[in-house]
Each structure stands twice: as structure tokens, then as C-alpha cells.
Scaffold this active site. Structure first.
Site, PDB file in Angstrom:
ATOM      1  N   LYS A  47       0.884  -1.172   0.000  1.00 21.41           N
ATOM      2  CA  LYS A  47       0.000   0.000   0.000  1.00 21.41           C
ATOM      3  C   LYS A  47       0.922   1.222   0.000  1.00 21.41           C
ATOM      4  O   LYS A  47       1.464   1.612   1.027  1.00 21.41           O
ATOM      5  CB  LYS A  47      -0.875  -0.029   1.260  1.00 21.41           C
ATOM      6  CG  LYS A  47      -2.209   0.637   1.128  1.00 21.41           C
ATOM      7  CD  LYS A  47      -2.151   2.123   0.841  1.00 21.41           C
ATOM      8  CE  LYS A  47      -1.814   2.971   2.030  1.00 21.41           C
ATOM      9  NZ  LYS A  47      -1.642   4.400   1.705  1.00 21.41           N
ATOM     10  N   GLU A 102       9.166   1.217  11.286  1.00 22.09           N
ATOM     11  CA  GLU A 102      10.261   2.181  11.095  1.00 22.09           C
ATOM     12  C   GLU A 102       9.601   3.548  11.162  1.00 22.09           C
ATOM     13  O   GLU A 102       8.858   3.931  10.258  1.00 22.09           O
ATOM     14  CB  GLU A 102      10.924   1.981   9.730  1.00 22.09           C
ATOM     15  CG  GLU A 102      11.601   0.633   9.551  1.00 22.09           C
ATOM     16  CD  GLU A 102      12.802   0.434  10.449  1.00 22.09           C
ATOM     17  OE1 GLU A 102      13.272   1.411  11.076  1.00 22.09           O
ATOM     18  OE2 GLU A 102      13.263  -0.709  10.557  1.00 22.09           O
TER      19      GLU A 102
HETATM   20  P1  NAD Z   1       2.157   8.465   7.718  1.00 21.95           P
HETATM   21  O1  NAD Z   1       2.299   7.736   8.998  1.00 21.95           O
HETATM   22  O2  NAD Z   1       1.211   9.588   7.656  1.00 21.95           O
HETATM   23  O3  NAD Z   1       1.720   7.455   6.554  1.00 21.95           O
HETATM   24  C1  NAD Z   1       2.486   6.323   6.221  1.00 21.95           C
HETATM   25  C2  NAD Z   1       1.604   5.322   5.493  1.00 21.95           C
HETATM   26  O4  NAD Z   1       0.631   4.820   6.401  1.00 21.95           O
HETATM   27  C3  NAD Z   1       0.828   5.898   4.311  1.00 21.95           C
HETATM   28  O5  NAD Z   1       0.815   4.953   3.277  1.00 21.95           O
HETATM   29  C4  NAD Z   1      -0.560   6.074   4.876  1.00 21.95           C
HETATM   30  O6  NAD Z   1      -1.611   6.034   3.923  1.00 21.95           O
HETATM   31  C5  NAD Z   1      -0.660   4.887   5.788  1.00 21.95           C
HETATM   32  N1  NAD Z   1      -1.656   5.015   6.867  1.00 21.95           N
HETATM   33  C6  NAD Z   1      -2.298   6.111   7.279  1.00 21.95           C
HETATM   34  N2  NAD Z   1      -3.111   5.821   8.318  1.00 21.95           N
HETATM   35  C7  NAD Z   1      -2.971   4.497   8.546  1.00 21.95           C
HETATM   36  C8  NAD Z   1      -3.521   3.598   9.503  1.00 21.95           C
HETATM   37  N3  NAD Z   1      -4.374   3.992  10.442  1.00 21.95           N
HETATM   38  N4  NAD Z   1      -3.116   2.325   9.459  1.00 21.95           N
HETATM   39  C9  NAD Z   1      -2.231   1.890   8.544  1.00 21.95           C
HETATM   40  N5  NAD Z   1      -1.678   2.698   7.607  1.00 21.95           N
HETATM   41  C10 NAD Z   1      -2.043   3.990   7.631  1.00 21.95           C
HETATM   42  O7  NAD Z   1       3.628   8.912   7.327  1.00 21.95           O
HETATM   43  P2  NAD Z   1       4.078   9.817   6.084  1.00 21.95           P
HETATM   44  O8  NAD Z   1       3.651  11.217   6.366  1.00 21.95           O
HETATM   45  O9  NAD Z   1       3.683   9.180   4.814  1.00 21.95           O
HETATM   46  O10 NAD Z   1       5.677   9.702   6.186  1.00 21.95           O
HETATM   47  C11 NAD Z   1       6.439  10.495   7.015  1.00 21.95           C
HETATM   48  C12 NAD Z   1       6.800   9.801   8.293  1.00 21.95           C
HETATM   49  O11 NAD Z   1       7.475   8.590   7.996  1.00 21.95           O
HETATM   50  C13 NAD Z   1       7.745  10.590   9.148  1.00 21.95           C
HETATM   51  O12 NAD Z   1       7.358  10.558  10.494  1.00 21.95           O
HETATM   52  C14 NAD Z   1       9.075   9.882   8.973  1.00 21.95           C
HETATM   53  O13 NAD Z   1       9.971  10.029  10.027  1.00 21.95           O
HETATM   54  C15 NAD Z   1       8.634   8.479   8.803  1.00 21.95           C
HETATM   55  N6  NAD Z   1       9.671   7.706   8.108  1.00 21.95           N
HETATM   56  C16 NAD Z   1      10.395   6.791   8.815  1.00 21.95           C
HETATM   57  C17 NAD Z   1      11.429   6.075   8.201  1.00 21.95           C
HETATM   58  C18 NAD Z   1      12.239   5.061   8.961  1.00 21.95           C
HETATM   59  O14 NAD Z   1      12.877   4.227   8.321  1.00 21.95           O
HETATM   60  N7  NAD Z   1      12.268   5.078  10.272  1.00 21.95           N
HETATM   61  C19 NAD Z   1      11.699   6.296   6.846  1.00 21.95           C
HETATM   62  C20 NAD Z   1      10.933   7.227   6.158  1.00 21.95           C
HETATM   63  C21 NAD Z   1       9.913   7.917   6.804  1.00 21.95           C
END
Ligand code: NAD
Length: 522
Positions: free
Chosen positions: A184, A259
Site C-alpha cells: 500500500k 520504522e
Molecule cells: P504516515 O504515517 O502519515 O503514513 C504512512 C503510510 O501509512 C501511508 O501509506 C498512509 O496512507 C498509511 N496510513 C495512514 N493511516 C494508517 C492507519 N491507520 N493504518 C495503517 N496505515 C495507515 O507517514 P508519512 O507522512 O507518509 O511519512 C512520514 C513519516 O514517515 C515521518 O514521520 C518519517 O519520520 C517516517 N519515516 C520513517 C522512516 C524510517 O525508516 N524510520 C523512513 C521514512 C519515513
């Protein structure tokens, strides 16, 4: 209407990839992906429903038992190498999509696509080295061994900041282990993963092994996390969403790796090579427009060099070239999404209102596209929001420290624990600091380096588990223990034998006393 991936015309078209075919979603809904540089929609993408997700999960379940199973590790590895070849041959194509979807500067996008191939090759090499072992059980009546089996269907949930690379972190070990996957992608950057599916298809993976279900609703991710037929979730995203994912998966005892976010410190000592340290801080927070989970967004500088360091950093921020991400001379591209741009703006304005000094940048760029100017902030306290919260933009807060102990205390004073950078020429100090920093990765005199061979993940609220490295494949495998009675005798069903001496005695007296084994008493 043409189906699949249609890249001719002004608005590209991407359909779902499910069970080995590109297909429109069941309700024919679509959403647009916006290019953050032009601020215009550039692609129309299939908007899947939860029913489409179910179909994909069922296809992935079936695929576990089909040709994929009979291929064996060597066969899987061969397909993975073929996919890596295709990724390398089509690097420019995939990088261009990543740039249109996400705004990633082209040279960074190309480097990340090259890493996707590297990840596939690393784990392809492990696919035929998955072994159980024979357990030297003390009781001669039993032959005992373990098998390593794929965990099942893996649900991969991706963020928008590095879709293909973060997919590779999950896909490469999952394929090597013999799992199947439903991905997804982020609602903001779905296209590159759907385009990548073309190469999975072309490489000849059996239908259902790899499925991509794009959608505009966050409900789709939630449904994948809660799906009872998905054995494992590999999630990258924010800490807040990660907590929901973990709760949803736990309802059906789904395995999870998370992550998540970070607020990583970069610690600069006066004895460091200052030019290298400034370069490392720039790489850690201005590269990729700061949209990195491991962004080194808090810089702690030893008091005696604080002002000189800040001057150098401000100079570098002012020199950075913002612009068209497809231009090879551009250093900093746009922020990937408009909501993210507004979030950065709000956090920086709030810090200015509470007394922080904005030495450069600090605002949305007047040029078109979602640009935020590289920003250096000083005069902030440890409890300030800009020091504690992830900004996910080209914004760095610099704070002085006096002693090594102070640096450690400040560095660890965060709920996060993803990464840290350390700049010093004193080897003893480097080892002392590494020992005390609470972070999943510590880069010493370097920053933002990654390899498929090196584990990556967070401590504290930055995550659970590690991606990459030899052991990452274990997260996609289950151990099955096999006990075989090789004595041919029968045992007393009511007798428990619990000591090995007793059991070795039972071996010799098997005919007269058929009690065998340390029988499991639930
Ligand atoms: P997000 O948490 O808003 O979304 C991530 C994914 O989760 C998207 O595909 C989203 O549609 C999905 N999602 C949303 N609600 C959900 C739910 N209730 N259950 C399951 N999936 C759901 O994050 P983002 O804004 O897309 O990305 C940025 C974040 O990702 C930042 O906090 C960043 O630090 C983190 N990040 C972490 C790493 C790592 O390796 N630690 C790497 C890249 C980004």
C-alpha cells in the site's frame, strides 16, 4: 480505455497490480497525484477499495502455495537478480517518476533506484542459504530438526519520502524468504511503486507474489494492517500511525516491524574536521529537503566553535540551489506535499514566536512549487517544540554544549532514538559517545550512509525491529520444529519423563518401559 501503466499523454495513468495483472479498481474510482514542483496533477491513479485489497490479499495467499513455492531459494534468487537487472536498465524511467511524484532531486532519485537493485541483489544471495538445523536431542528415540518457512503474506505500508527504496527494504528480504506481498503506497506518491510492478511482471514472478493496491484513503492502510490473512506488516511512517498499525495487527497476532520518526542529533566537537562536519550536517538536513526519517535536525555544537560553525552552516544554506528537481545542478527540490509544506511553515513560525532566532530561510520560498527555504535556527531551549518535534523539512536547530556529558544528556533527551551523528577526531571520545547514545544508528564522521548489509531501525518511539542486514530475513521466516519418533515403539500416554538421565535410561529399557521424551505438559 487503456489499462495498466499508460505513460503516453499529458496525464499518466496507473492501475492496480493484482494477481499478475494491471487492472482498474472495482469501483473505477481514481485520484490524481500532484507534481510538487509544478503544483499540477501529473498522473491519475487507481483508487482501490477495501474489497480490492481483499482480492489482492487472497491472490498473495494463493501464490504462497503455487509456482513460487516450487521455485525454491535458488529460483527466487534468480528472479530477484532478473528484477535487479530490469531496475538498473530502467533506472532513468523509475527515477523520473519518483521525481514527478515526490519532487525528489533527480540525482538523488537515480541514486535511490540504483540502491533498489543493490538491495535486491544482496537478499537474492541469501535466498538459497535459508537453513534449519538438526537439533542434537539427547533422547535417541527422536530425530529433531527445524525448518525455516516463509511467514506468509506480508503487508507493506509505505510513506511518501522514499517510496522505492523503502519498498526495497521490505520486498528484498520478503522475496528471498519466499513470502508474498501486498503493498500500500502512500496516497501522495503511489506512481513509482505501480511503475515498478511492470518490471516485477516482466521479470516473470508468478502471479500474486507482488501486488500493489493504491488508494487515496488512509482507511486502506488501516485495513491492510488489520487484515486477518496478512501475517506480517512492514510499516514505515510516522510514530502516530505506527502505533495504530501495531494495535490493529495485534488483534490477529500479526507480526510487525515499525520504522518510525526521529529527531536525530548531530554532535560536533571542537576537535572535529569542521568542513567535513558542516558537510555532514548539510547532508543530514538539507539534502532531500530534510524529508528523511533520520534527518539530523538538532545540531549540538561545542561552545568554543559554536559561532564559527553556525556561520559556516548559514553560508552553506544560502548557497544551496533550490529549483527544478530534474535539473542536475539543483541541490534542494520542493517539499513533497502541500500539507507537509504548511506543517513546516507552522513549526518554524511558532519557534520564531517563542523567541528562537531564524538566521536564514524561515519561510516558504516565493518561487512556484512547494519550496521551503533552508533554515538555520538558534537560541532555542531543549524543551522547545522545534527541538522536540520532527519537522521533516530543511530546518535545523543548533544548540551549544559545554561538556561531553551535557552533549549526551541533550542528545538522549528525546522520545525518539533513530540515528545520531558524531563529529570528532578523538577516537576514545568516539567510542565513549557511541556507547552512551541511545539510537539505532550512530554515524561517526559521516552521515546518511546506508547499505543492505547494515541493520537500520529505531530505539524508543522510533520503531520496533530492524530492516536490512543478514538478520532482516529472519523477520520474514518462521521456525518450525519437527520431532520424529524413530524408535518404532509406543509410549505410555500418561507418563511424563523430565530428566535426560531418565530419558537415556528409557532408551535402553524401551521395550519394558515405553515412556520417552520430556513430554510437553502444555
Ligand atoms: P504516515 O504515517 O502519515 O503514513 C504512512 C503510510 O501509512 C501511508 O501509506 C498512509 O496512507 C498509511 N496510513 C495512514 N493511516 C494508517 C492507519 N491507520 N493504518 C495503517 N496505515 C495507515 O507517514 P508519512 O507522512 O507518509 O511519512 C512520514 C513519516 O514517515 C515521518 O514521520 C518519517 O519520520 C517516517 N519515516 C520513517 C522512516 C524510517 O525508516 N524510520 C523512513 C521514512 C519515513
Amino acid at each position: 480505455m487503456a489499462r495498466g501503466v499508460v505513460e503516453a499523454g499529458s496525464l499518466k495513468r496507473y492501475d492496480l497490480y493484482v494477481d499478475g495483472t494491471f487492472q482498474p479498481p472495482s469501483q473505477n474510482a481514481r485520484f490524481e497525484s500532484v507534481n510538487p514542483y509544478t503544483e499540477e496533477p501529473w498522473a491519475t491513479v487507481a483508487d482501490a477499495s477495501v474489497e480490492d485489497l481483499d482480492v489482492a490479499v487472497d491472490a498473495a495467499l494463493r501464490a504462497l502455495e503455487g509456482d513460487w513455492l516450487t521455485l525454491g531459494g535458488a529460483g527466487r534468487g534468480k528472479l530477484m537478480h532478473r528484477l535487479a537487472d530490469l531496475v538498473e536498465q530502467n533506472l532513468a524511467h523509475l527515477a523520473a517518476i519518483e521525481t514527478s511524484d515526490n519532487g525528489k532531486v533527480r540525482r538523488d532519485a537515480e541514486a535511490q533506484v540504483a540502491l533498489v537493485a543493490k538491495w535486491l541483489r544482496y537478499f537474492a544471495g541469501l535466498a538459497d542459504k535459508i537453513e534449519g538445523r538438526v537439533v542434537s536431542e539427547p533422547q535417541a528415540e527422536y530425530f529433531v530438526y527445524t525448518r525455516r518457512e516463509p511467514v506468509g503474506v506480508v503487508g507493506a505500508i509505505l510513506p511518501w519520502n522514499a517510496p522505492l527504496l523503502l519498498l526495497a527494504f521490505k520486498l528484498a528480504p520478503a522475496l528471498a524468504a519466499g513470502c508474498t506481498m501486498v503493498v500500500k503506497p502512500s496516497e501522495f506518491t503511489p506512481a513509482s511503486v505501480l511503475a515498478f510492478a511492470q518490471y516485477v511482471h516482466k521479470a516473470g514472478f508468478p502471479a500474486g507474489v507482488f501486488n500493489v493496491v493504491s488508494g487515496s484513503s488512509r482507511e486502506l492502510g488501516a485495513a491492510l494492517a488489520a487484515h486477518p490473512r496478512v501475517s506480517r506488516i512492514a510499516f514505515t511512517g510516522s510514530t502516530q500511525t505506527g502505533i495504530s498499525v501495531s494495535k490493529a495487527a495485534s488483534d490477529h497476532v500479526g507480526r510487525v516491524t515499525l520504522e518510525l520518526g526521529g529527531k536525530s542529533p548531530q554532535i560536533v566537537f571542537a576537535d572535529a574536521d569542521l568542513e567535513a562536519a558542516v558537510n555532514g550536517v548539510v547532508a543530514g538536513v538539507f539534502a532531500a529537503s530534510g524529508q528523511m526519517c533520520h534527518a539530523g535536525s538538532r545540531v549540538l555544537v561545542e561552545q568554543s566553535i559554536h559561532d564559527a560553525f553556525v556561520d559556516a552552516l548559514v553560508r552553506r544554506a544560502r548557497e544551496a540551489r533550490l529549483g527544478d528537481p530534474t535539473d542536475p545542478l539543483t541541490d534542494i527540490g520542493p517539499i513533497s506535499t502541500e500539507p507537509q509544506l504548511r506543517k513546516i511553515e507552522e513549526l518554524v513560525s511558532a519557534s520564531a514566536r517563542s523567541g528562537a532566532k531564524i538566521l536564514c530561510g524561515g519561510k516558504v520560498s516565493p518561487r512556484s512549487g512547494y519550496f521551503f527555504e533552508p533554515t538555520v535556527i538558534t537560541n532555542v531551549q531543549q524543551h522547545a517544540q522545534i527541538v522536540r518535534e520532527e519537522v521533516f523539512g530543511p530546518v535545523v536547530a543548533v544548540m551549544p554544549f559545554d561538556r561531553e556529558d551535557d552533549a549526551i544528556e541533550m542528545a538522549n533527551d528525546t522520545p525518539y532514538g533513530l540515528a545520531a551523528g558524531l563529529w570528532t577526531s578523538n577516537l576514545n571520545r568516539a567510542h565513549r559517545m557511541v556507547d552512551r547514545i541511545k539510537a539505532g544508528t550512530v554515524w561517526v564522521n559521516c552521515y546518511r550512509v546506508a547499505s543492505p548489509a547494515v541493520p537500520f531501525g529505531g530505539m524508543k518511539t522510533s520503531g520496533v525491529g530492524r530492516e536490512n542486514g543478514l538478520d532482516a530475513i529472519n523477520d520474514y521466516l518462521e521456525t518450525k520444529s519437527v520431532w520424529m519418533d524413530v524408535s518404532g515403539g509406543k509410549r505410555d500416554p500418561y507418563r511424563i519423563s523430565s530428566s535426560s538421565s531418565e530419558s537415556s535410561e528409557s532408551t535402553t529399557t524401551r521395550e519394558s518401559n515405553p515412556s520417552r521424551g520430556d513430554h510437553l505438559d502444555e
